[in-house]
Design an enzyme around this catalytic site. Structure first.
Site, short mmCIF file in Angstrom:
data_model
loop_
_atom_site.label_atom_id
_atom_site.label_comp_id
_atom_site.label_asym_id
_atom_site.label_seq_id
_atom_site.Cartn_x
_atom_site.Cartn_y
_atom_site.Cartn_z
N LYS A 1 0.83 -1.09 -0.01
CA LYS A 1 -0.08 0.17 -0.10
C LYS A 1 1.04 1.12 0.00
O LYS A 1 1.92 1.37 0.81
CB LYS A 1 -0.84 0.02 1.25
N SER B 1 -9.38 2.01 3.09
CA SER B 1 -8.46 2.63 2.25
C SER B 1 -7.40 1.89 1.61
O SER B 1 -7.00 2.19 0.65
CB SER B 1 -7.77 3.50 3.03
N GLY C 1 -8.89 2.13 10.51
CA GLY C 1 -10.37 2.19 11.08
C GLY C 1 -10.91 1.11 10.11
O GLY C 1 -12.03 1.32 9.35
N SER D 1 -9.27 -0.23 7.55
CA SER D 1 -8.84 -0.09 5.95
C SER D 1 -8.30 -1.34 5.71
O SER D 1 -8.11 -1.20 4.16
CB SER D 1 -7.83 0.96 6.06
C1 LIG Z 1 -4.95 6.48 9.62
O1 LIG Z 1 -3.72 5.60 9.52
C2 LIG Z 1 -3.64 4.37 9.26
C3 LIG Z 1 -2.54 3.81 9.17
O2 LIG Z 1 -1.59 4.36 9.79
C4 LIG Z 1 -4.49 4.18 7.55
O3 LIG Z 1 -4.84 2.91 7.41
C5 LIG Z 1 -5.92 5.11 7.88
O4 LIG Z 1 -6.46 5.09 6.89
C6 LIG Z 1 -5.52 6.50 8.56
N1 LIG Z 1 -6.69 7.12 8.53
C7 LIG Z 1 -6.93 8.48 8.60
C8 LIG Z 1 -8.57 9.03 8.88
O5 LIG Z 1 -6.13 9.26 8.59
#
Ligand SMILES: *[C@@H]1O[C@H](CO)[C@@H](O)[C@H](O)[C@H]1NC(C)=O
Ligand SMILES: *[C@@H]1O[C@H](CO)[C@@H](O)[C@H](O)[C@H]1NC(C)=O
Length: 582
Positions: free
Chosen positions: A208, A284, A306, A308
């Site tokens: 990723k 994500s 969250g 992802s």
């Molecule tokens: C927070 O960080 C994680 C990895 O460090 C990532 O997967 C996630 O999407 C991030 N989310 C936000 C809202 O920044």
């Protein structure tokens, strides 16, 4: 300020709350008050949010309407804050497990892992996709039937095809042909000489674009982050894979900054779902899930802040595995948020998910399965998903209980929606804080529209919001620890909805779809906010043929048990398939 006044919820002390099936705790359905917005309206919304006076007022109303004020900001919470979810190694007793000596080198560890795999692996799951496992590749390389170089060439051709106008899958942000071929050549020579480094030698792995990995910049899905934060070394996880001989094939697409769950990236294109290219892949870690689903490589790394890793895995029908907080090194991962994000693994099957990371190893080869596993299920929460998901996951549990005698205890896990909002405040605060110095220096025009909305909301959180969110974290930790006294594993669907439609109007601006967003993350949060290990595995399909994931959440450090249970689910899928064929 009449209309702006919000009354906060008054929380009872956590230890007074009944966690039994008959508890009178109310289940709050996600009360999302925000219609789907895309295209020009997103731009308009951003312009309003970024104005001096009106912007903060609109953000205030949004937070009020969506219960952030009531449940987090202005709430009265008896507990003190818990700022991170780190877990001590407890004397966890697991069945059928090999504990790994921490002094083993990564290749030695891979060797141990191979010993725990079942003897006969079937390389085709019931998905219709052709996917080779790590073991399939390794056999074929060792026998000389195929070489890593040939596989790499096939892979590169497939990546090219996937970008053709009729597909536009948007799997990768960066894929360097020369670098892939060089690694493949070196690996091929090792096999020729009979000196492969490990079972992972010559295995293609995608990363990723949130983890550092040379020779690539780390964009985080943006057009600018790599300019202000150059990548100078491999992340620790990447280094370990390389030291086993794995071929790193490029940086996968992701939701910009990880600030969303659809995987629609305005700069690099929306990652399409290989099951149906007109559906989202989830995010994500969208590209990592989609390349594994499509069979381009057996494993990929993602990052889960969250859900992802687990969400896109569920939407693409692959395994998504997020170990206990602290199990895998976060060094070399963009610090978008400190206390909730960590690396995770996407793989086509459980066997491959267990070869890659450093965890204790479940004995998947032992025919005797785990005895007396107890699942905890919170019916109201479990049922808060689409009808197809509900019945599929219900059916899966029934089968597991029939085949293995595993029992399900009904419990109540209070304040699910409260935790989702508290996590949102936390991830948002951490994301803006970590990017603050970069954001000050840059032109907002380089950031995608939906990410700009997220940044405005994130930037509005203050210390009271943040601290209250951590008090909710403390409550939740109390609830979950108590549940884990009653059961080994919590079982939920992985998502509340399956892959939904990609709409053209979102391609350039992204979309704001908080209703689907809330349904996607509904079951993921405790893995991040509380640091528990969790895994999603395919459990079936909805009426439209789209994959449905079943999630198991475990006690700290119990990854081996989780993978063992998920493996049982996977085996069951194969039986089911065979019964259908017969
Ligand atoms: C927070 O960080 C994680 C990895 O460090 C990532 O997967 C996630 O999407 C991030 N989310 C936000 C809202 O920044
Ligand atoms: C959940 O749904 C099932 C049917 O799918 C039903 O039997 C059960 O009573 C529901 N549980 C709760 C707590 O609503």
């Amino acid at each position: 300020m009449g209309i702006f006044q919000s009354k906060g919820k008054v929380y009872k002390p956590a230890f007074e709350i009944d966690l039994g099936a008959e508890s009178d705790e109310v289940y709050t359905h996600a009360n999302v008050k925000a219609p789907r917005v895309a295209g020009f309206l997103v731009k308009l919304f951003v312009w309003i949010l970024e104005t001096w006076i009106l912007g903060p007022i609109v953000v205030y109303i949004l937070k009020k309407d969506n219960l952030v004020h009531k449940l987090v900001s202005f709430a009265e919470i008896p507990e003190s804050p818990l700022f991170t979810a780190t877990h001590d190694f407890e004397g966890l007793q697991e069945q059928e497990v090999t504990c790994i000596d921490p002094d083993l080198s990564p290749p030695e560890r891979v060797k141990e892992a191979m010993g725990c795999l079942p003897a006969s692996l079937e390389s085709t799951l019931d998905s219709g996709f052709k996917r080779w496992t790590i073991k399939d590749f390794s056999r074929a390389y060792n026998s000389g039937k195929i070489t890593p170089l040939k596989v790499a060439n096939r892979f590169l051709a497939a990546v090219e095809e996937s970008s053709a106008p009729h597909l536009q899958m948007a799997f990768f942000i960066n894929c360097n042909t020369d670098d892939v071929l060089r690694q493949a050549m070196e690996s091929s020579i090792r096999y020729e000489k009979g000196t492969p480094i490990s079972m992972l030698d010559g295995i293609l792995v995608a990363i990723k674009d949130e983890m550092d990995c040379l020779p690539y910049p780390t964009t985080g899905g943006t057009k600018w982050l790599h300019k202000v934060r150059p990548c100078t070394d491999d992340a620790v996880c990447v280094k370990k894979l390389r030291s086993c001989g794995a071929i790193i094939v490029g940086k996968t697409n992701m939701h910009e900054l990880g600030a969303g769950t659809s995987g629609i990236n305005p700069h690099y294109g929306p990652t399409r779902n290989p099951y149906n290219i007109n559906k989202v892949s989830g995010g994500s870690s969208s590209g990592s899930a989609a390349v594994v689903c499509a069979g381009l490589c057996p494993v990929a790394l993602g990052v889960d802040g969250g859900g992802s890793v687990r969400l896109p895995a569920a939407l693409c029908g692959v395994v998504g595995f997020k170990p206990t907080n602290g199990r895998l090194s976060s060094s070399g991962v963009l610090p978008l948020n400190w206390t909730v994000g960590m690396p995770g693994i996407l793989a086509a099957n459980i066997e491959d998910a267990l070869i890659v990371p450093e965890i204790n190893l479940p004995h998947l080869q032992s025919s005797s399965s785990l005895a007396n596993i107890k699942f905890a299920r919170y019916g109201k929460w479990f049922n808060d998903s689409s009808a197809d998901i509900r019945s599929c996951c219900d059916g899966a549990l029934l089968v597991l209980s029939k085949h293995y005698g595993w029992k399900t205890v009904e419990v109540t896990i209070p304040e699910v929606e409260e935790m989702r909002l508290a996590h949102y405040v936390t991830i948002g605060s951490e994301c803006t804080a970590s990017l603050a110095t970069h954001l000050e220096k840059m032109k907002y025009g380089e950031i995608g529209w939906d990410a700009r909305v997220a940044l405005q909301v994130y930037g509005s959180f203050g210390s009271r919001d943040y601290i209250n969110a951590q008090r909710i974290r403390n409550r939740q930790m109390h609830f979950y620890k108590e549940i884990f006294r009653r059961a080994d594993v919590i079982v939920t669907p992985t998502t509340g909805v399956t892959a939904y439609s990609l709409q053209q109007d979102a391609f350039r601006t992204g979309e704001l779809d908080y209703i689907n967003g809330a349904a996607l993350v509904r079951y993921s949060i405790s893995g991040n906010f509380l640091g528990f290990p969790a895994v999603t595995v395919l459990a079936g399909y909805d009426a439209g043929g789209l994959p449905i994931g079943l999630q198991f959440i475990g006690r700290p450090w119990s990854e081996a048990t989780l993978l063992h249970i998920a493996y049982a689910m996977q085996v069951h899928n194969r039986y089911l398939h065979r019964e259908q064929i017969d």
